[in-house]
Design an enzyme around this catalytic site. Structure first.
Site, short mmCIF file in Angstrom:
data_model
loop_
_atom_site.label_atom_id
_atom_site.label_comp_id
_atom_site.label_asym_id
_atom_site.label_seq_id
_atom_site.Cartn_x
_atom_site.Cartn_y
_atom_site.Cartn_z
N TYR A 100 1.06 -5.95 14.86
CA TYR A 100 1.49 -5.74 16.43
C TYR A 100 2.70 -6.58 16.83
CZ TYR A 100 -3.27 -3.84 17.81
OH TYR A 100 -4.39 -3.17 18.04
N THR A 122 -18.77 0.83 20.14
CA THR A 122 -19.90 1.94 20.51
C THR A 122 -19.90 3.02 19.26
OG1 THR A 122 -18.56 1.66 22.49
CG2 THR A 122 -20.22 3.32 22.36
N ASP A 174 -7.22 21.24 -22.72
CA ASP A 174 -6.32 21.55 -21.83
C ASP A 174 -5.49 22.60 -22.20
OD1 ASP A 174 -4.67 21.68 -19.44
OD2 ASP A 174 -3.59 20.00 -19.96
N TYR A 199 -3.20 4.30 7.26
CA TYR A 199 -4.56 3.71 7.07
C TYR A 199 -5.64 4.47 7.79
CZ TYR A 199 -5.27 1.66 11.82
OH TYR A 199 -5.43 1.35 12.94
N HIS A 245 -9.91 -4.98 22.02
CA HIS A 245 -10.05 -4.32 20.63
C HIS A 245 -11.56 -4.16 20.52
CE1 HIS A 245 -10.08 -2.77 16.43
NE2 HIS A 245 -8.63 -2.56 16.71
N GLY A 246 -12.08 -3.17 19.66
CA GLY A 246 -13.45 -3.12 19.47
C GLY A 246 -13.79 -4.10 18.29
N ASP A 247 -15.40 -4.55 18.30
CA ASP A 247 -15.46 -5.81 17.29
C ASP A 247 -15.61 -5.55 15.86
OD1 ASP A 247 -17.61 -4.56 17.49
OD2 ASP A 247 -19.13 -6.30 18.41
C1 SPV Z 1 -2.04 17.61 -15.76
O1 SPV Z 1 -2.42 16.53 -15.05
O2 SPV Z 1 -2.73 18.37 -16.08
C2 SPV Z 1 -0.54 17.84 -15.85
C3 SPV Z 1 0.29 16.86 -16.00
O3 SPV Z 1 -0.43 19.16 -16.11
S1 SPV Z 1 0.52 16.17 -17.61
O4 SPV Z 1 -0.87 16.05 -18.14
O5 SPV Z 1 1.41 15.25 -17.66
O6 SPV Z 1 1.11 17.43 -18.22
MG MG Z 2 -1.92 20.28 -16.41
#
Ligand code: SPV
Ligand code: MG
Length: 431
Positions: free
Chosen positions: A75, A122, A204, A43, A89-91
């Site tokens: 805790y 603070t 792609d 966190y 603790h801070g508020d």
């Molecule tokens: C991408 O995120 O471009 C990857 C993963 O190569 S996948 O799209 O599953 O091929």
């Molecule tokens: Mg890829």
């Protein structure tokens, strides 16, 4: 003598912490809790100094009598062990996910009559500056680059989400949730070729060149501190790949994942529906080895991605390649699948772990999205990448808004689905 307890999650001590110690001191003997790295990173920001140094730092403060380790954000354990008269603790924990911690403390104190003392938080120019310096340090290449390896050693699974610009980087960086008393956030970012290309309106197919991908990485790095895993597609020509390894390493990218395909690369989720060629084991091993030979640090990782299951070449081929790629120097193996169920991924991971206990395994559960991180970890997976969900959720939302405005000739009807601008800018840091 009464005792007062305060938990610290910090690498530096500023006026705010000194103020808490001073208040605690007035109430009794001061015990400070030092949060373990594993609890902290769910966190808070990643620590820049080890737990032992944090303990020493707290111990060296005037007014601190004892330092103990707190290994959970909640805790329960530490309060059961110490039964302090006061928790100080801070508020600043009355809103957002931290409210759950406050409620947990109040509930525990009520059990035996302990008291919560809240000190005005603070926040001044000096505190702000120290916070910023800490963040800047985390963003520096030498700190950021090694963090992926550190996380693999610390987390059951390194949770990684796609980012393709500053804004998605900020979402990856800052989203923290509390659910059923557990805190969570992402550990790392994936710069996906699919989403980086899609954000630019391009297919792609390795069309978006490395200069453009580096620009995206820089935009993300400008506003984040978390480690980056780059989707390096096929890695291109080995002669080019080595230069890119150098560049990525210098910038502070933690890992590049390259896939064992050759020729015109298409996205794996198309599988065998489009023509895609897998590289020979020899060529791909040579590419991995060349990359490993050129890198200068121990931090940077070259992860080999196996496309045998995507291209229906069978499990034996996938396992054979995995062994060969590790032998060639790969720092990790990503196994991909586009089946709806995780069965073949489990089988691959189980069989891989029979002969290789340590090389990190990476998976991208886009198609087999019903699998949980816990199940994957149980099969030896180290890194889980949510590779495209931010893009796929933003796109339909933007499209519907555009349609709504066109239909109504005004923006009013779309308004209920829009985030107020005031909320968006809370994400963005001002110097
Ligand atoms: C991408 O995120 O471009 C990857 C993963 O190569 S996948 O799209 O599953 O091929
Ligand atoms: Mg890829």
């Amino acid at each position: 003598m009464k005792t007062s307890y305060a938990c610290f999650c910090t690498d530096i001590i500023h006026e705010g912490h000194r103020n808490i110690i001073a208040h605690a001191r007035k109430l009794g003997r001061v015990i400070i809790g030092a949060m373990t790295d594993e609890a902290l990173i769910r966190y808070n920001k990643f620590p820049t100094i080890p737990l032992e140094e944090r303990i020493e730092l707290y111990q060296s403060q005037d007014g601190v009598d004892e330092v103990v380790i707190q290994d959970n954000i909640m805790y329960d354990k530490v309060i059961a062990a110490l039964k302090p008269d006061y928790v100080v603790h801070g508020d600043n924990w009355k809103n957002g996910p931290e409210l759950a911690i406050r409620q947990n403390v109040l509930f525990l104190l009520e059990g035996y009559g302990g008291k919560l003392v809240e000190v005005p938080y603070t926040y001044n120019e000096q505190v702000k500056k120290m916070d910023q310096q800490l963040r800047e340090r985390l963003a520096m290449p030498e700190y950021r680059r090694k963090r992926l390896r550190q996380l693999i050693g610390m987390c059951p699974v390194v949770k990684t989400i796609e980012a393709h610009n500053g804004l998605t980087g900020l979402i990856a960086e800052k989203t923290v949730v509390e659910h059923d008393g557990r805190f969570d956030q992402f550990d790392a970012m994936w710069v996906s070729s699919l989403c980086d290309s899609t954000a630019k309106g391009k297919p792609d197919i390795e069309l978006v060149d490395m200069s453009s991908r580096l620009r995206t990485i820089d935009d993300i790095m400008e506003v984040t501190t978390k480690p980056i895993i780059l989707d390096g597609d096929t890695g291109g020509l080995t002669e080019h790949f080595v230069y890119n390894v150098r560049t990525l390493e210098r910038l502070g990218v933690s890992a590049v994942i390259i896939e064992d395909k050759t020729g015109l690369k298409k996205n794996s989720l198309f599988g065998t529906e489009v023509l895609q060629l897998q590289d020979s084991v020899e060529n791909f091993c040579a590419k991995i080895s060349a990359g490993k030979k050129i890198q200068l640090t121990e931090d940077f990782m070259i992860i080999a991605r196996i496309e045998s299951l995507i291209l229906e070449q069978g499990m034996e081929d996938a396992l054979f390649r995995a062994a060969a790629y590790v032998n060639a120097g790969a720092d990790g193996i990503m196994i991909h699948s586009r089946k709806k169920e995780a069965g073949e991924i489990f089988e691959f991971c189980d069989r891989f772990r029979e002969f290789d206990k340590h090389t990190p395994l990476v998976v991208v559960p886009t198609s087999f999205n019903n699998v949980t991180e816990e199940e994957l970890a149980a099969h030896g997976v180290n890194i889980v990448i949510y590779a495209n969900q931010l893009t796929r959720s933003a796109f339909p939302a933007m499209k519907s808004t555009a349609e709504e405005i066109l239909k109504n000739h005004r923006a009013l009807e779309a308004d209920s689905r829009l985030m107020p601008f005031g909320d968006i800018i809370t994400l963005i840091d001002e110097l």
